[in-house]
Design a protein around this motif. Structure first.
Motif, mmCIF file in Angstrom:
data_model
loop_
_atom_site.group_PDB
_atom_site.id
_atom_site.type_symbol
_atom_site.label_atom_id
_atom_site.label_comp_id
_atom_site.label_asym_id
_atom_site.label_seq_id
_atom_site.Cartn_x
_atom_site.Cartn_y
_atom_site.Cartn_z
ATOM 1 N N MET A 1 45.388 36.927 63.032
ATOM 2 C CA MET A 1 44.879 37.611 61.846
ATOM 3 C C MET A 1 46.058 38.158 61.038
ATOM 4 O O MET A 1 46.945 38.812 61.586
ATOM 5 C CB MET A 1 43.944 38.748 62.271
ATOM 6 N N LYS A 2 46.038 37.864 59.729
ATOM 7 C CA LYS A 2 47.105 38.326 58.841
ATOM 8 C C LYS A 2 46.482 38.943 57.594
ATOM 9 O O LYS A 2 45.393 38.544 57.187
ATOM 10 C CB LYS A 2 48.015 37.159 58.440
ATOM 11 N N ALA A 3 47.205 39.883 56.987
ATOM 12 C CA ALA A 3 46.674 40.515 55.782
ATOM 13 C C ALA A 3 47.814 40.923 54.863
ATOM 14 O O ALA A 3 48.928 41.241 55.313
ATOM 15 C CB ALA A 3 45.826 41.732 56.138
ATOM 16 N N TRP A 4 47.518 40.920 53.566
ATOM 17 C CA TRP A 4 48.482 41.280 52.540
ATOM 18 C C TRP A 4 47.765 42.100 51.459
ATOM 19 O O TRP A 4 46.560 41.974 51.280
ATOM 20 C CB TRP A 4 49.073 40.031 51.887
ATOM 21 N N GLY A 5 48.527 42.900 50.730
ATOM 22 C CA GLY A 5 47.920 43.682 49.656
ATOM 23 C C GLY A 5 48.920 44.038 48.582
ATOM 24 O O GLY A 5 50.144 44.030 48.812
ATOM 25 N N ILE A 6 48.395 44.331 47.385
ATOM 26 C CA ILE A 6 49.247 44.738 46.270
ATOM 27 C C ILE A 6 48.427 45.595 45.319
ATOM 28 O O ILE A 6 47.207 45.423 45.211
ATOM 29 C CB ILE A 6 49.824 43.499 45.540
ATOM 30 N N THR A 7 49.080 46.535 44.649
ATOM 31 C CA THR A 7 48.408 47.344 43.633
ATOM 32 C C THR A 7 49.381 47.611 42.503
ATOM 33 O O THR A 7 50.604 47.696 42.714
ATOM 34 C CB THR A 7 47.862 48.661 44.228
ATOM 35 N N ASP A 8 48.841 47.743 41.281
ATOM 36 C CA ASP A 8 49.680 47.904 40.098
ATOM 37 C C ASP A 8 48.891 48.671 39.037
ATOM 38 O O ASP A 8 47.668 48.516 38.939
ATOM 39 C CB ASP A 8 50.095 46.528 39.561
ATOM 40 N N LYS A 9 49.574 49.462 38.218
ATOM 41 C CA LYS A 9 48.883 50.247 37.194
ATOM 42 C C LYS A 9 48.424 49.417 36.006
ATOM 43 O O LYS A 9 47.619 49.886 35.190
ATOM 44 C CB LYS A 9 49.766 51.395 36.717
ATOM 45 N N GLY A 10 48.878 48.166 35.907
ATOM 46 C CA GLY A 10 48.491 47.313 34.785
ATOM 47 C C GLY A 10 49.348 47.558 33.569
ATOM 48 O O GLY A 10 50.365 48.258 33.609
ATOM 49 N N ARG A 11 48.933 46.975 32.439
ATOM 50 C CA ARG A 11 49.746 47.020 31.219
ATOM 51 C C ARG A 11 49.457 48.226 30.331
ATOM 52 O O ARG A 11 50.252 48.534 29.442
ATOM 53 C CB ARG A 11 49.493 45.754 30.384
ATOM 54 N N VAL A 12 48.327 48.892 30.536
ATOM 55 C CA VAL A 12 47.883 49.922 29.591
ATOM 56 C C VAL A 12 47.875 51.318 30.212
ATOM 57 O O VAL A 12 48.337 52.285 29.593
ATOM 58 C CB VAL A 12 46.482 49.578 29.036
ATOM 59 N N ARG A 13 47.358 51.455 31.403
ATOM 60 C CA ARG A 13 47.213 52.775 32.028
ATOM 61 C C ARG A 13 48.573 53.372 32.367
ATOM 62 O O ARG A 13 49.498 52.655 32.753
ATOM 63 C CB ARG A 13 46.365 52.662 33.295
ATOM 64 N N GLN A 14 48.662 54.705 32.236
ATOM 65 C CA GLN A 14 49.900 55.402 32.548
ATOM 66 C C GLN A 14 50.061 55.675 34.040
ATOM 67 O O GLN A 14 51.170 55.904 34.519
ATOM 68 C CB GLN A 14 49.950 56.734 31.790
ATOM 69 N N GLN A 15 48.956 55.656 34.770
ATOM 70 C CA GLN A 15 48.995 55.980 36.197
ATOM 71 C C GLN A 15 48.113 55.008 36.963
ATOM 72 O O GLN A 15 47.100 54.526 36.439
ATOM 73 C CB GLN A 15 48.496 57.405 36.421
ATOM 74 N N ASN A 16 48.506 54.718 38.178
ATOM 75 C CA ASN A 16 47.683 53.886 39.050
ATOM 76 C C ASN A 16 46.733 54.791 39.832
ATOM 77 O O ASN A 16 47.169 55.574 40.678
ATOM 78 C CB ASN A 16 48.554 53.080 40.012
ATOM 79 N N GLN A 17 45.439 54.683 39.545
ATOM 80 C CA GLN A 17 44.439 55.485 40.244
ATOM 81 C C GLN A 17 43.715 54.679 41.320
ATOM 82 O O GLN A 17 42.735 55.148 41.888
ATOM 83 C CB GLN A 17 43.452 56.087 39.247
ATOM 84 N N ARG A 24 44.797 48.045 58.089
ATOM 85 C CA ARG A 24 45.073 48.379 59.482
ATOM 86 C C ARG A 24 44.784 47.154 60.345
ATOM 87 O O ARG A 24 43.645 46.688 60.420
ATOM 88 C CB ARG A 24 44.200 49.543 59.957
ATOM 89 N N LEU A 25 45.810 46.634 61.003
ATOM 90 C CA LEU A 25 45.652 45.547 61.965
ATOM 91 C C LEU A 25 45.883 46.132 63.356
ATOM 92 O O LEU A 25 46.956 46.669 63.629
ATOM 93 C CB LEU A 25 46.651 44.417 61.686
ATOM 94 N N PHE A 26 44.895 46.033 64.218
ATOM 95 C CA PHE A 26 44.990 46.649 65.530
ATOM 96 C C PHE A 26 45.780 45.761 66.484
ATOM 97 O O PHE A 26 45.842 44.540 66.316
ATOM 98 C CB PHE A 26 43.592 46.923 66.078
ATOM 99 N N GLU A 27 46.379 46.396 67.492
ATOM 100 C CA GLU A 27 47.326 45.716 68.360
ATOM 101 C C GLU A 27 46.717 44.559 69.138
ATOM 102 O O GLU A 27 47.402 43.601 69.475
ATOM 103 C CB GLU A 27 47.958 46.715 69.338
ATOM 104 N N ASP A 28 45.411 44.624 69.426
ATOM 105 C CA ASP A 28 44.816 43.556 70.213
ATOM 106 C C ASP A 28 44.615 42.270 69.418
ATOM 107 O O ASP A 28 44.256 41.240 69.973
ATOM 108 C CB ASP A 28 43.476 44.003 70.818
ATOM 109 N N GLY A 29 44.859 42.323 68.107
ATOM 110 C CA GLY A 29 44.757 41.130 67.273
ATOM 111 C C GLY A 29 43.356 40.733 66.893
ATOM 112 O O GLY A 29 43.171 39.810 66.093
ATOM 113 N N GLY A 30 42.342 41.386 67.438
ATOM 114 C CA GLY A 30 40.972 40.986 67.155
ATOM 115 C C GLY A 30 40.216 41.941 66.257
ATOM 116 O O GLY A 30 39.035 41.723 65.972
ATOM 117 N N ARG A 31 40.892 43.018 65.826
ATOM 118 C CA ARG A 31 40.226 44.004 64.982
ATOM 119 C C ARG A 31 41.122 44.377 63.803
ATOM 120 O O ARG A 31 42.348 44.384 63.916
ATOM 121 C CB ARG A 31 39.901 45.269 65.786
#
Length: 244
Positions: free
Chosen positions: A1-17, A23-30
């Motif tokens: 199991m693998k996961a990725w993420g990204i967040t950005d405020k965009g071109r107009v907003r002054q702040q990212n809300q 969370r990937l658990f150590e057993d690999g199944g959760r």
């Protein structure tokens, strides 16, 4: 199991809300993924989304013991939403700066071959397979209600001036109702969570193409963000992708 993420405020907003966590658990199944899109004053939306993510995971994680069933996870996730709602609602009542703040929430909790999805508001969860892209969640929004009544087509809803008006949010009232779904997954399937800043600019079929046929999976979230930015990105944009 693998996961990725990204967040950005965009071109107009002054702040990212927006806020998210993986969370990937150590057993690999959760695993647990959550995306929140805050709303409120100049800083309150950021407070609401961050607090909701933290409280949701703090409630969820201790109960996700090995062997827990999907039905139990559903109850655990709904309880975690309720605790997050209470935390944001309480914080909103402590200062004028935070008064009226709230946030959307969409989460996926994976145990083995099943995922429990919970959502409040218009942040979305999708299941993506070689067979196509399926939206799991239903938006709690004015335009979604209009689509259900037949007053708008889905394409008209994307362009409607009231597309950002949600009918349900976390933290704005003492109690909140969330939707819950159990989805069966196969090895190689994807789950994608996102705020409306992505789906208002990037169509489902474009998401499907980038996930299945893009250059590399670690860069997929960034490519989807780049598409939204190239189209003006008037809102914050958050994307989280998991492959089973």
């Amino acid at each position: 199991m693998k996961a990725w993420g990204i967040t950005d405020k965009g071109r107009v907003r002054q702040q990212n809300q927006d806020a998210y966590a993986i969370r990937l658990f150590e057993d690999g199944g959760r695993a647990a993924l959550v995306v929140c899109d805050g709303m409120g004053g100049a800083r309150a939306g950021n407070v609401a989304s961050s607090l909701a993510v933290e409280t949701f995971l703090a409630s969820l994680e201790p109960a996700l013991v090995p062997g827990v069933s999907a039905e139990q996870v559903s109850d655990i996730a709904v309880a975690a939403v309720n605790r997050a709602n209470a935390a944001v609602n309480e914080k909103a009542g402590l200062s004028d700066e935070c008064k009226g703040m709230g946030t959307t929430l969409v989460s996926a909790v994976i145990t083995g071959s099943q995922a429990v999805i919970v959502n409040v508001g218009d942040s979305r969860a999708y299941r993506i397979t070689p067979g196509g892209i399926q939206r799991i969640t239903k938006d709690h929004s004015l335009v979604e209600d209009m689509v259900e009544r037949g007053d708008l087509t889905p394409e008209e809803a994307r362009l409607h001036p009231s597309k950002n008006l949600i009918t349900r949010a976390l933290g704005t009232e003492p109690r909140v109702e969330c939707d819950s779904f159990v989805v069966s997954l196969e090895s190689g399937d994807f789950l994608l969570l996102c705020s409306d800043g992505l789906i208002n600019q990037v169509r489902d079929q474009e998401i499907l193409y980038e996930v299945l046929h893009g250059e590399d999976l670690p860069g997929c979230c960034g490519r989807l963000l780049d598409i939204a930015l190239s189209r003006g990105a008037p809102d914050n944009v958050t994307v989280v992708l998991l492959q089973l």
